[in-house]
Write a protein that holds these residues in place. Sequence first.
Motif, mmCIF file in Angstrom:
data_model
loop_
_atom_site.group_PDB
_atom_site.id
_atom_site.type_symbol
_atom_site.label_atom_id
_atom_site.label_comp_id
_atom_site.label_asym_id
_atom_site.label_seq_id
_atom_site.Cartn_x
_atom_site.Cartn_y
_atom_site.Cartn_z
ATOM 1 N N ASP A 166 0.812 -1.223 0.000
ATOM 2 C CA ASP A 166 0.000 0.000 0.000
ATOM 3 C C ASP A 166 0.840 1.266 0.000
ATOM 4 O O ASP A 166 0.314 2.364 -0.122
ATOM 5 N N MET A 178 2.317 2.756 2.364
ATOM 6 C CA MET A 178 2.133 3.623 3.527
ATOM 7 C C MET A 178 3.218 3.445 4.594
ATOM 8 O O MET A 178 3.229 4.152 5.572
ATOM 9 N N ASP A 200 7.124 3.434 6.207
ATOM 10 C CA ASP A 200 8.237 4.374 6.184
ATOM 11 C C ASP A 200 9.465 3.649 5.633
ATOM 12 O O ASP A 200 10.317 3.188 6.369
ATOM 13 N N PRO A 227 5.844 8.193 7.444
ATOM 14 C CA PRO A 227 5.301 7.143 6.580
ATOM 15 C C PRO A 227 4.810 7.701 5.246
ATOM 16 O O PRO A 227 4.270 8.802 5.179
ATOM 17 N N ALA A 228 5.044 6.965 4.204
ATOM 18 C CA ALA A 228 4.519 7.207 2.864
ATOM 19 C C ALA A 228 5.102 8.410 2.142
ATOM 20 O O ALA A 228 4.623 8.768 1.075
ATOM 21 N N ALA A 286 3.227 4.402 -3.051
ATOM 22 C CA ALA A 286 1.869 3.886 -3.242
ATOM 23 C C ALA A 286 1.660 3.476 -4.698
ATOM 24 O O ALA A 286 2.183 4.110 -5.613
#
Length: 145
Positions: free
Chosen positions: A79, A81, A83, A90-91, A96
């Motif tokens: 996904d 999301m 780190d 994160p992300a 993504a």
Amino acid sequence: LATEKNAGWTDESVMWALRNANSGRFSVPLISLHGDRDALIGLPGHGTAYDRAVQTSGIAANHRLYVVQNGNHVDAHADGMLDYNCNGTPADEGAADQLTPMQPYVERAFDYLTDWVSQGHAAPASKTIPTDPKNDILDATKINF
């Protein structure tokens, strides 16, 4: 097996298993599934290497290797999301929609294996399965190899 000493394992059977664990020798249908973007277990050193061992030492007709395009080792990474660069945000790497969740492909491969073993219908030939990480298919019944 619960009532058997050592669950039925003998010194001889354990030694046989250890000698043949990665030899490519087996006598029943086997399906291997591997993501081509597996960050933990590389495809060349594991998936394709084992397939080569089967081709030279085993019964090649009993093995299928399905490589899932954009598949990683851990679906939680799919996904984007997490780190990935461990900077505490994160992300922020923009990952993504770059990976495909493997779980539905595993479920479909298990369906093929069950049908192969119980009904005698051989699974489709080994292949790379194309995916679209921006449009993940999460329902295994909608996947065909």
